[in-house]
Design a protein around this motif. Structure first.
Motif, PDB file in Angstrom:
ATOM      1  N   LYS A 262       0.872  -1.181   0.000  1.00  0.00           N
ATOM      2  CA  LYS A 262       0.000   0.000   0.000  1.00  0.00           C
ATOM      3  C   LYS A 262       0.902   1.222   0.000  1.00  0.00           C
ATOM      4  N   GLY A 263       0.444   2.293  -0.565  1.00  0.00           N
ATOM      5  CA  GLY A 263       1.233   3.521  -0.565  1.00  0.00           C
ATOM      6  C   GLY A 263       2.059   3.672  -1.831  1.00  0.00           C
ATOM      7  N   THR A 264       2.917   4.684  -1.847  1.00  0.00           N
ATOM      8  CA  THR A 264       3.641   5.011  -3.071  1.00  0.00           C
ATOM      9  C   THR A 264       5.081   4.508  -3.009  1.00  0.00           C
ATOM     10  N   PRO A 265       5.690   4.176  -4.177  1.00  0.00           N
ATOM     11  CA  PRO A 265       7.073   3.691  -4.217  1.00  0.00           C
ATOM     12  C   PRO A 265       8.051   4.748  -3.700  1.00  0.00           C
TER      13      PRO A 265
ATOM     14  N   LEU B 184      -0.223   4.287   4.044  1.00  0.00           N
ATOM     15  CA  LEU B 184      -1.683   4.245   3.904  1.00  0.00           C
ATOM     16  C   LEU B 184      -2.146   4.490   2.481  1.00  0.00           C
ATOM     17  N   LYS B 185      -3.249   3.832   2.148  1.00  0.00           N
ATOM     18  CA  LYS B 185      -3.849   4.038   0.824  1.00  0.00           C
ATOM     19  C   LYS B 185      -4.513   5.409   0.748  1.00  0.00           C
ATOM     20  N   HIS B 186      -5.094   5.862   1.885  1.00  0.00           N
ATOM     21  CA  HIS B 186      -5.804   7.154   1.899  1.00  0.00           C
ATOM     22  C   HIS B 186      -5.249   8.057   3.002  1.00  0.00           C
ATOM     23  N   PRO B 187      -3.983   8.543   2.866  1.00  0.00           N
ATOM     24  CA  PRO B 187      -3.402   9.379   3.926  1.00  0.00           C
ATOM     25  C   PRO B 187      -4.109  10.714   4.103  1.00  0.00           C
ATOM     26  N   ARG B 188      -4.950  11.104   3.129  1.00  0.00           N
ATOM     27  CA  ARG B 188      -5.646  12.391   3.262  1.00  0.00           C
ATOM     28  C   ARG B 188      -6.726  12.341   4.353  1.00  0.00           C
ATOM     29  N   ILE B 189      -7.167  11.131   4.756  1.00  0.00           N
ATOM     30  CA  ILE B 189      -8.217  11.029   5.783  1.00  0.00           C
ATOM     31  C   ILE B 189      -7.685  11.502   7.142  1.00  0.00           C
ATOM     32  N   PRO B 190      -6.528  10.959   7.657  1.00  0.00           N
ATOM     33  CA  PRO B 190      -6.013  11.514   8.922  1.00  0.00           C
ATOM     34  C   PRO B 190      -5.642  12.992   8.801  1.00  0.00           C
TER      35      PRO B 190
END
Length: 408
Positions: free
Chosen positions: A34-37, A112-118
């Motif tokens: 999950k997440g970016t390289p 995280l796949k959606h770090p914008r949520i926290p």
């Protein structure tokens, strides 16, 4: 010179297979599940193997990553540990809770796949109260005040998430040696939103008829846009923000299709959604009401967001149930004996309608834009567009007579 070429790195990232890929000289391209390289330097110092994250691939070219790896190795030969050096640099720049969050969020972007949520929770619920506080000045009373405020606004799930994020945020400070004590550690879910019950609320056909009558009868507080949004959610089964943040450029009305892009899809997968005739009628009305806006549901108030706000629909529905967060005097309950429901329950209603209409499970799952699990998900790349079109048309035929679409 390492074993990578720019093309080889691009091919590995496009393929997306999780793993650690070596360029030699201790430099690795990391592709997480999950997440970016990102780039990572492995090294041994004083007999210990260590790993230093350099930066995300998008921010650092192959040549720049190699350059940083060479600099890191030079420091190691001088007996300097790059990880310890970085910690010192970071400590010098982390003074406030906001500084701490900025540092922690860099880790979240990798994991995280959606770090914008926290990030959204921090900016909305935490930063206004304690963002400017120095780390040592935050007390458990500050934490309690934040969590109570969120819970008191009728958002138990967000209250629990806020508490969880605060615990992890201050644990991050402990890891960095900036704090020795976590001011959020003693609190649990009972102090926040309480144990969240798994919801299974779906509206019956009779309830749908009643609810839309009530929506229409209260058009002074429940706008026509809200009404049509709810009708589309029941018929299309998409997630709330996927609809309320949609742009007209995504719609091909002539071919009755909506191309929901990957970056706006909560599942991270783009999908073409067939539009039943009734949905087209509602969208055409919304196009007129949008008055030339690029958004299907433009924000009617001056706001940071050009589209309908995230809480607009849930607040409008809650108000009809006699619940208005933040107001001492509560409005009258206009819903009578109908059991309370939220916007997400309209998606659950859509799923139960699919089942009642005999739509096969794998087609229903694709209607909800869920990834198919297991072997079926790996081997079945077929998107069931025609089957979904038939299913959505059946739902529209069932729902249309219940939804009085006469304009307010």
């Amino acid at each position: 010179m390492g074993s990578f070429t720019v093309k080889k790195v691009q091919a590995l990232i496009k393929d997306g297979t999780p793993g650690r890929y070596s360029d030699g000289n201790g430099l690795y391209l990391m592709i997480p599940r999950k997440g970016t390289p990102y780039w990572m330097l492995r090294y041994t110092l004083a007999g210990k193997r260590r790993e230093l994250t350099l930066d995300k691939y998008a921010q650092l070219s192959l040549a720049e990553a190699r350059e940083q790896a060479v600099e890191g190795k030079k420091a190691i030969r001088r007996g300097v540990d790059p990880i310890e050096e970085r910690k010192r640099e970071e400590q010098a720049t982390i003074h406030t809770v906001k500084d701490l969050f900025t540092d922690w969020h860099q880790d979240l972007e990798k994991r995280l796949k959606h770090p914008r949520i926290p990030k959204r929770i921090f900016e909305k619920e935490v930063a206004p109260s304690i963002g400017h506080f120095t780390l040592n000045s935050v007390t458990p009373m500050d934490v309690r005040a934040i969590v109570r405020k969120v819970a008191g606004s009728g958002r138990p799930t967000i209250a629990n998430d806020t508490l969880m994020n605060l615990k992890q945020l201050f644990n991050h400070a402990i890891k960095l040696g900036l704090l020795t004590y976590n001011p959020a550690s003693a609190f649990n879910v009972n102090d926040a939103g309480g144990i969240e019950k798994s919801r299974d609320r779906a509206l019956s056909l009779d309830e749908i008829r009643q609810v839309f009558k009530i929506f229409q009868a209260n058009s002074d507080s429940f706008s026509r846009e809200n009404y049509l949004a709810c009708a589309l959610l029941v018929v299309l089964g998409v997630r709330k923000t996927e609809l309320t943040e949609a742009q007209w450029s995504e719609f091909d009305m002539k071919n009755s299709q909506w191309a929901l892009p990957q970056e706006r899809s909560k599942s991270g997968v783009g999908i073409k959604i067939p539009l039943p005739p009734q949905a087209i009628v509602w969208l055409e009305e919304l196009k007129v009401r949008a008055c030339g806006s690029a958004y299907v549901f433009p924000n009617r108030r001056s706001s940071k967001t050009p589209h309908m706000g995230k809480d607009t629909l849930n607040r409008a529905i809650a108000k009809l149930f006699g619940r208005e967060p933040g107001k001492k005097k509560q409005p009258q309950n206009r819903m009578g004996e109908i059991e309370i429901f939220t916007v997400h329950d309209l998606r659950r209603t859509f799923r139960s309608l699919l089942a009642s209409l005999g739509v096969p499970g794998h087609v229903a799952e694709r209607c909800l834009n869920h990834k198919l699990k297991g072997v079926e998900g790996v081997y079945d790349r077929h998107d069931y567009f025609e089957e979904r079109k038939i299913a959505l048309n059946k739902i529209a035929e069932t729902i249309s007579p219940l939804v009085n679409t006469q304009k307010n």
